[in-house]
Scaffold this active site. Structure first.
Site, PDB file in Angstrom:
ATOM      1  N   GLN A   1       0.863  -1.394  -0.029  1.00  0.00           N
ATOM      2  CA  GLN A   1       0.149   0.081   0.002  1.00  0.00           C
ATOM      3  C   GLN A   1       0.842   1.408  -0.069  1.00  0.00           C
ATOM      4  O   GLN A   1       0.358   2.488   0.072  1.00  0.00           O
ATOM      5  CB  GLN A   1      -1.026  -0.097   1.331  1.00  0.00           C
ATOM      6  CG  GLN A   1      -1.929  -1.240   1.038  1.00  0.00           C
ATOM      7  CD  GLN A   1      -3.253  -1.080   2.135  1.00  0.00           C
ATOM      8  OE1 GLN A   1      -2.694  -0.555   3.192  1.00  0.00           O
ATOM      9  NE2 GLN A   1      -4.288  -1.749   1.748  1.00  0.00           N
TER      10      GLN A   1
ATOM     11  N   ASP B   1       2.949   6.332  -6.646  1.00  0.00           N
ATOM     12  CA  ASP B   1       1.769   5.910  -5.750  1.00  0.00           C
ATOM     13  C   ASP B   1       1.624   7.187  -5.027  1.00  0.00           C
ATOM     14  O   ASP B   1       2.110   7.788  -4.490  1.00  0.00           O
ATOM     15  CB  ASP B   1       2.375   4.737  -4.755  1.00  0.00           C
ATOM     16  CG  ASP B   1       1.409   4.252  -3.832  1.00  0.00           C
ATOM     17  OD1 ASP B   1       0.584   3.379  -4.564  1.00  0.00           O
ATOM     18  OD2 ASP B   1       1.372   4.651  -2.773  1.00  0.00           O
TER      19      ASP B   1
ATOM     20  N   ASP C   1      -9.924   1.264  -9.271  1.00  0.00           N
ATOM     21  CA  ASP C   1      -8.833   0.474  -9.710  1.00  0.00           C
ATOM     22  C   ASP C   1      -7.809   0.213  -8.739  1.00  0.00           C
ATOM     23  O   ASP C   1      -7.534   1.153  -7.909  1.00  0.00           O
ATOM     24  CB  ASP C   1      -8.480   1.032 -10.853  1.00  0.00           C
ATOM     25  CG  ASP C   1      -7.106   0.319 -11.579  1.00  0.00           C
ATOM     26  OD1 ASP C   1      -7.289  -0.942 -11.901  1.00  0.00           O
ATOM     27  OD2 ASP C   1      -6.192   0.934 -11.369  1.00  0.00           O
TER      28      ASP C   1
ATOM     29  N   HIS D   1      -4.367  -1.484  -3.087  1.00  0.00           N
ATOM     30  CA  HIS D   1      -3.048  -0.388  -2.990  1.00  0.00           C
ATOM     31  C   HIS D   1      -3.573   0.711  -2.199  1.00  0.00           C
ATOM     32  O   HIS D   1      -2.468   1.437  -1.813  1.00  0.00           O
ATOM     33  CB  HIS D   1      -2.338  -0.487  -4.303  1.00  0.00           C
ATOM     34  CG  HIS D   1      -2.065  -1.770  -5.000  1.00  0.00           C
ATOM     35  ND1 HIS D   1      -0.868  -2.547  -4.586  1.00  0.00           N
ATOM     36  CD2 HIS D   1      -2.631  -2.191  -5.848  1.00  0.00           C
ATOM     37  CE1 HIS D   1      -0.877  -3.671  -5.401  1.00  0.00           C
ATOM     38  NE2 HIS D   1      -1.852  -3.504  -5.957  1.00  0.00           N
TER      39      HIS D   1
ATOM     40  N   GLU E   1     -11.669  -3.136  -7.000  1.00  0.00           N
ATOM     41  CA  GLU E   1     -10.967  -4.247  -7.485  1.00  0.00           C
ATOM     42  C   GLU E   1      -9.873  -4.720  -6.447  1.00  0.00           C
ATOM     43  O   GLU E   1      -8.999  -3.802  -6.368  1.00  0.00           O
ATOM     44  CB  GLU E   1     -10.305  -3.745  -8.865  1.00  0.00           C
ATOM     45  CG  GLU E   1      -9.389  -4.897  -9.523  1.00  0.00           C
ATOM     46  CD  GLU E   1      -8.169  -4.325 -10.255  1.00  0.00           C
ATOM     47  OE1 GLU E   1      -7.866  -5.168 -11.269  1.00  0.00           O
ATOM     48  OE2 GLU E   1      -7.670  -3.188  -9.970  1.00  0.00           O
TER      49      GLU E   1
END
Length: 481
Positions: A187, A196, A226, A230, A257
């Site tokens: 994550q 990220d 999406d 994460h 997802e």
């Protein structure tokens, strides 16, 4: 970008990105924008109200989605359409399909059309009673530098128009995820080197919410998140708390997802939305490549997610490419697997309609990268229009909330079941026609076979019917037709 990177990206498809921040570059206008809208191919209007089935028109341009909503989805009784990411993305020089999952700006002009065309699509779908859900890529932005579909130029992946380097987790993890068993790394590090976003930051949360609210203002009803695994669920809760109500006055519908492999677990996201059930599609493929008689107990004991918290599918744009699930390349087997999904009482189903491909990285039909109008006779596989699927959308509505009853398997790979006294379906997964007598539970009378658009009829006498089910085919009928 290396071939290994492209293949990995194609297998994990980081979807869409977002569009509220303005960019100074003049938008590129897709060539198709100057053409007239594609003429709707109208399904037979059965008078079925819009139900719960979601049509996943993946990579269709906005004008084609609008035409499909009015000409096919509404007459068939679909309830919603799920479309590709509407934000501006990388315009890859070779036109690969996955460039739309590398956001460059939160503008709503991109590969599938202009912002005006996007807004017109939402209006058209709403006018037909169809809700609109978009892919939302909010975990990351583009990894590859270049030029976007609306003219944005990116020279540093940590410096797109809507963010600065401080808005990313690069200060705590400046590399791709290596240990997929480490929740913190999953994550906070980079999925396939995609920058990220620091979703724990209020500034980042505000900008993501601004992008989603810009879509809601145009009428969008919800989002498929999406790469949700994460993003910590608490960050998603904070972002969603900033969202406005939809034009209908409801909260936006959210489904996540959460790609298989823990941590995190799918159930960790139930408090912020439903979750796409990969196990559902896994087990469907196993049964239809084995013996569909196994499906008599299909449900939680198979490891499926709870019906109230999940969305089902037979395939999606990632798994049709890596062979994990059934796809259009499996022909009639995939078609009857979708018949089963629509007939079974478990969860909200999706029907996937994408484009045909030889190379897994191949782009949808396009002109200069911009997706051209969908032609279901050339280059596209429009499963949502298939007569069997259209018939089963109406069948599902007729079945309502009735439970599964009258399960029968007169032969290996041949099944029949009903939904109380409302509807009945028989499915033949063998290579030859099969004839058997079934106990249907339906009142006596003559019924329309919705699989072939009522070209054939079914007679029920004493609650029973003798059905000849074609090879790799089905027969389905319900009260009211």
């Amino acid at each position: 970008m290396t071939g290994r990177f492209r293949r990995a990206l194609a297998a994990c498809a980081p979807p869409a990105l977002l569009a509220a921040a303005a960019v100074t570059a003049a938008p590129a206008v897709p060539p198709a924008a100057a053409a007239t809208a594609p003429a709707p191919v109208r399904a037979v209007d059965t008078g079925v109200p819009n139900g719960d089935v979601i049509a996943n028109l993946w990579s269709w341009n906005w004008r084609s989605v609008a035409a499909e909503c009015t000409g096919v989805l509404d007459p068939a009784g679909y309830g919603a359409v799920w479309v590709a990411p509407p934000a501006e993305s990388l315009r890859h020089p070779t036109g690969v399909w996955w460039d739309v999952y590398q956001p460059y700006s939160y503008r709503l002009t991109g590969r599938f059309g202009t912002e005006a065309e996007f807004a017109a699509m939402v209006r058209a779908c709403h006018g037909a009673g169809i809700k609109v859900y978009t892919d939302a890529v909010i975990n990351h932005t583009g990894a590859q530098t270049g030029t976007g579909y609306a003219g944005t130029v990116l020279t540093d992946k940590y410096d797109p128009p809507m963010y600065d380097r401080a808005d990313y987790n690069v200060d705590v993890c400046d590399r791709a995820i290596a240990n997929w068993s480490d929740l913190w790394e999953v994550q906070n590090c980079e999925l396939l080197s995609l920058p990220d976003l620091k979703t724990g930051s209020d500034g980042v949360r505000d900008r993501i919410a601004g992008y989603l609210n810009a879509q809601i203002a145009l009428g969008v009803d919800g989002f498929r998140i999406d790469a949700a695994k994460h993003i910590p669920n608490e960050d998603l809760r904070a972002i969603f708390g900033r969202l406005r109500e939809t034009v209908s006055g409801a909260r936006p519908y959210v489904f996540h997802e959460v790609f298989p492999g823990e941590p995190p677990r799918p159930q960790d996201y139930f408090s912020t939305g439903d979750v796409l059930d990969f196990t559902y599609a896994d087990k469907i493929k196993t049964a239809f490549q084995g013996d569909i008689a196994w499906l008599s107990s299909f449900g939680p004991s198979w490891g499926l997610l709870p019906a109230a918290d999940s969305v089902s599918f037979v395939t999606n744009h990632d798994t049709e490419r890596n062979g994990r699930h059934l796809s259009y390349k499996d022909g009639a087997t995939a078609r009857i697997a979708n018949v089963f999904q629509l007939a079974w009482k478990h969860t909200t189903p999706t029907v996937y309609a994408g484009f045909e491909f030889g190379d897994p990285e191949q782009a949808p039909p396009n002109s200069g990268g911009f997706v051209t109008d969908t032609d279901c006779l050339r280059g596209w596989h429009c499963l949502d229009r298939d007569p069997a699927v259209v018939g089963m959308v109406g069948w599902r509505h007729a079945a309502g909330n009735a439970g599964v009853t009258h399960w029968q398997s007169p032969s290996s790979n041949v099944i029949g079941f009903g939904r109380a006294d409302r509807a009945f379906v028989a499915i033949n997964n063998t290579g030859g026609a099969h004839t058997a007598q079934y106990s249907t539970g339906l009142p006596d009378g003559a019924y329309c076979n919705v699989i072939d658009g009522c070209a054939t009829k079914v007679t029920v006498t004493g609650g029973r019917a003798t059905l000849t089910v074609p090879a790799k085919g089905a027969v389905a009928f319900h009260v009211g037709r």
